[in-house]
Design an enzyme around this catalytic site. Structure first.
Site, mmCIF file in Angstrom:
data_model
loop_
_atom_site.group_PDB
_atom_site.id
_atom_site.type_symbol
_atom_site.label_atom_id
_atom_site.label_comp_id
_atom_site.label_asym_id
_atom_site.label_seq_id
_atom_site.Cartn_x
_atom_site.Cartn_y
_atom_site.Cartn_z
ATOM 1 N N LEU A 157 0.933 -1.039 0.118
ATOM 2 C CA LEU A 157 -0.161 -0.229 0.101
ATOM 3 C C LEU A 157 0.907 1.250 -0.377
ATOM 4 C CD1 LEU A 157 -2.428 0.232 0.325
ATOM 5 C CD2 LEU A 157 -3.532 0.223 2.493
ATOM 6 N N HIS A 158 1.622 1.550 -1.537
ATOM 7 C CA HIS A 158 2.471 2.807 -1.138
ATOM 8 C C HIS A 158 1.887 3.945 -1.771
ATOM 9 C CE1 HIS A 158 3.080 2.280 -5.657
ATOM 10 N NE2 HIS A 158 2.462 1.312 -5.019
#
Lengths: 147, 90
Positions: free
Chosen positions: B15-16
């Site tokens: 989840l960048h």
């Protein structure tokens, strides 16, 4: 944790640029001074490449421009606060005045998520963002972010 | 009406920033309140900053809860986004 990858000479308060391209060029200049082995052009290209995939304007006047580079060993951050918010195609359509740029080694994943979380942890606080926006000098801005 | 399901984060980068932005934009497009939970951390689905605080890495499971008029569709669409690796190659 932020001061592990953000230094005073990469912290710039109250600058004034009027477009997305100009501010990214300025950020690339600042980064190049810190990483002389990389050209401004190379740094700018990595940032522009990422913007093409979708704006890094994450809302609330904040953008996290970033680029992945194969020839750096650790993350470098550059914090720039523009005197006036500028159009940045952010997800909430609001103009942006706080730019936290990250140049990241392209092999890094887990550490990068921790870096993002450390930044998010600071920026989620509205009062904190207000202080960043009001900083009058680079030193002042650095003291706020590194506190 | 609440709809809830758990999804595995499969993309390499987790989840960048871009994945969080795509998810937040999707969450904003529904008339639903979207919440993500990972471990003991919880985030509003429409806040990129909150999503980045989850530190959702590859291989972690994330629980998505949606409520409101569009909840069912929101959960389905967000679940597909996560399962499709946020449209990323790896």
């Amino acid at each position: 944790m932020i001061n592990l990858f953000l230094s005073k000479d990469c912290t710039k308060a109250a600058v004034l640029f009027h477009s997305k391209k100009r501010i990214l060029e300025y950020i690339s200049q600042v980064a190049h001074q810190k990483l002389p082995e990389l050209s401004e052009h190379e740094i700018l290209n990595s940032l522009l490449k990422r913007e093409k995939l979708g704006s890094t304007g994450i809302g609330k006047g904040i953008a996290l421009p970033h680029g992945r580079l194969s020839n750096i060993e650790q993350t470098l951050a550059i914090l720039v606060v523009n005197e006036e918010p500028i159009a940045f195609d952010a997800i909430d359509d609001r103009p942006v005045d706080i730019f936290i740029t990250l140049l990241v080694p392209d092999v890094q994943c887990q550490t990068h998520l921790k870096t993002l979380a450390a930044i998010a942890d600071k920026l989620k606080d509205k009062q904190f963002c207000k202080k960043l926006r009001n900083a009058q000098s680079d030193q002042n801005l650095y003291d706020i972010i590194a506190d | 009406m609440h709809y809830q399901d758990t999804f595995l984060i499969e993309n390499r980068l987790g989840l960048h920033a871009r994945a969080a932005s795509v998810l937040a934009q999707l969450a904003l497009s529904f008339d639903a309140k979207v919440t993500l939970q990972q471990g003991d951390k919880e985030a509003d689905g429409d806040s990129v900053l909150a999503l980045m605080l989850l530190e959702g890495a590859q291989g972690k499971e994330v629980k998505v809860t949606c409520s409101g008029p569009d909840a069912e569709l929101a959960l389905k669409t967000i679940g597909e986004l996560i399962a499709n690796k946020f449209h990323e190659q790896e």
